[in-house]
Motif scaffolding. Structure first.
Motif, PDB file in Angstrom:
ATOM      1  N   ILE A   4     -22.970  -3.138   5.201  1.00 32.43           N
ATOM      2  CA  ILE A   4     -23.699  -2.486   6.286  1.00 32.43           C
ATOM      3  C   ILE A   4     -24.482  -1.326   5.706  1.00 32.43           C
ATOM      4  O   ILE A   4     -23.954  -0.516   4.950  1.00 32.43           O
ATOM      5  CB  ILE A   4     -22.727  -1.984   7.373  1.00 32.43           C
ATOM      6  CG1 ILE A   4     -22.026  -3.186   8.032  1.00 32.43           C
ATOM      7  CG2 ILE A   4     -23.457  -1.147   8.404  1.00 32.43           C
ATOM      8  CD1 ILE A   4     -20.975  -2.802   9.043  1.00 32.43           C
ATOM      9  N   ARG A   6     -26.593   2.070   6.718  1.00 34.88           N
ATOM     10  CA  ARG A   6     -26.617   2.989   7.856  1.00 34.88           C
ATOM     11  C   ARG A   6     -27.326   4.270   7.471  1.00 34.88           C
ATOM     12  O   ARG A   6     -27.181   4.768   6.354  1.00 34.88           O
ATOM     13  CB  ARG A   6     -25.185   3.311   8.279  1.00 34.88           C
ATOM     14  CG  ARG A   6     -25.100   4.202   9.491  1.00 34.88           C
ATOM     15  CD  ARG A   6     -23.644   4.549   9.807  1.00 34.88           C
ATOM     16  NE  ARG A   6     -23.571   5.489  10.893  1.00 34.88           N
ATOM     17  CZ  ARG A   6     -23.709   6.811  10.770  1.00 34.88           C
ATOM     18  NH1 ARG A   6     -23.937   7.349   9.608  1.00 34.88           N
ATOM     19  NH2 ARG A   6     -23.621   7.592  11.825  1.00 34.88           N
ATOM     20  N   ASP A   7     -28.078   4.792   8.421  1.00 31.83           N
ATOM     21  CA  ASP A   7     -28.707   6.094   8.257  1.00 31.83           C
ATOM     22  C   ASP A   7     -28.762   6.755   9.630  1.00 31.83           C
ATOM     23  O   ASP A   7     -28.903   6.073  10.651  1.00 31.83           O
ATOM     24  CB  ASP A   7     -30.126   5.946   7.688  1.00 31.83           C
ATOM     25  CG  ASP A   7     -30.749   7.288   7.344  1.00 31.83           C
ATOM     26  OD1 ASP A   7     -30.011   8.203   6.922  1.00 31.83           O
ATOM     27  OD2 ASP A   7     -31.970   7.429   7.494  1.00 31.83           O
ATOM     28  N   GLU A  65     -30.050   6.671  14.953  1.00 30.01           N
ATOM     29  CA  GLU A  65     -29.262   5.953  13.956  1.00 30.01           C
ATOM     30  C   GLU A  65     -29.859   4.574  13.731  1.00 30.01           C
ATOM     31  O   GLU A  65     -30.287   3.906  14.673  1.00 30.01           O
ATOM     32  CB  GLU A  65     -27.814   5.807  14.419  1.00 30.01           C
ATOM     33  CG  GLU A  65     -26.937   5.145  13.380  1.00 30.01           C
ATOM     34  CD  GLU A  65     -25.472   5.091  13.767  1.00 30.01           C
ATOM     35  OE1 GLU A  65     -24.792   4.167  13.304  1.00 30.01           O
ATOM     36  OE2 GLU A  65     -25.016   5.977  14.524  1.00 30.01           O
ATOM     37  N   ARG A  67     -28.907   0.902  11.677  1.00 29.46           N
ATOM     38  CA  ARG A  67     -27.802   0.194  11.039  1.00 29.46           C
ATOM     39  C   ARG A  67     -28.217  -1.253  10.836  1.00 29.46           C
ATOM     40  O   ARG A  67     -28.664  -1.914  11.768  1.00 29.46           O
ATOM     41  CB  ARG A  67     -26.567   0.292  11.934  1.00 29.46           C
ATOM     42  CG  ARG A  67     -25.296  -0.054  11.276  1.00 29.46           C
ATOM     43  CD  ARG A  67     -24.067   0.363  12.096  1.00 29.46           C
ATOM     44  NE  ARG A  67     -24.135  -0.002  13.510  1.00 29.46           N
ATOM     45  CZ  ARG A  67     -24.079   0.871  14.508  1.00 29.46           C
ATOM     46  NH1 ARG A  67     -23.985   2.156  14.282  1.00 29.46           N
ATOM     47  NH2 ARG A  67     -24.121   0.456  15.752  1.00 29.46           N
ATOM     48  N   ALA A  69     -26.709  -4.859   9.624  1.00 24.35           N
ATOM     49  CA  ALA A  69     -25.526  -5.666   9.318  1.00 24.35           C
ATOM     50  C   ALA A  69     -25.961  -7.122   9.376  1.00 24.35           C
ATOM     51  O   ALA A  69     -26.452  -7.587  10.414  1.00 24.35           O
ATOM     52  CB  ALA A  69     -24.402  -5.398  10.309  1.00 24.35           C
TER      53      ALA A  69
END
Length: 142
Positions: A4, A6-7, A65, A67, A69
């Protein structure tokens, strides 16, 4: 793509921050080697969601955010302020709407058209909302 990615970032809830949010999304998705079409859609989605958070709440900052995946990109925008109610789709320029010329009110309609799924959840502290959208992509070629 494994795992994953993510930031998260936070910006002041002002109109000038919308373009900064778009730039940050573009930079991160380019860094993650996400294809150009998904990057373009993601920038439009973040722009609409961030604009709504600024325009329709009294929040002082907006949390974002990203993300990834598998083959899905999730974008979340959270305001921390009160507003006129839960964000919802509405027809632009309908009778009785604030903008009878139809020049506003399309933000969530655009998000719904671009996203495979989207939704709203209340803020964790009882104030504000998080609006999220998920975009799918099949290949990650830029």
């Amino acid at each position: 793509m494994e795992g994953i990615l993510r930031d998260a970032f936070h910006l002041p809830a002002i109109g000038a921050s919308v373009s900064e949010a778009r730039r940050r999304v573009l930079h991160r998705l380019t860094e993650w080697n996400i294809g150009a079409l998904v990057r373009d859609d993601a920038q439009l989605v973040i722009s609409e969601l961030f604009t709504n958070a600024v325009k329709h709440t009294d929040s002082d900052k907006v949390d974002c955010e990203l993300r990834v995946a598998g083959v899905r990109l999730r974008l979340e925008v959270a305001d921390r302020g009160g507003g006129p109610g839960r964000p919802r789709l509405r027809r632009a320029g309908r009778r009785g709407a604030p903008d009878r010329e139809g020049e506003s009110g399309r933000g969530l309609t655009i998000v719904a058209a671009l996203a495979e799924e989207w939704g709203v959840r209340p803020g964790g502290d009882g104030r504000g909302h998080t609006v999220w959208a998920e975009l799918g992509f099949g290949c990650s070629a830029p």
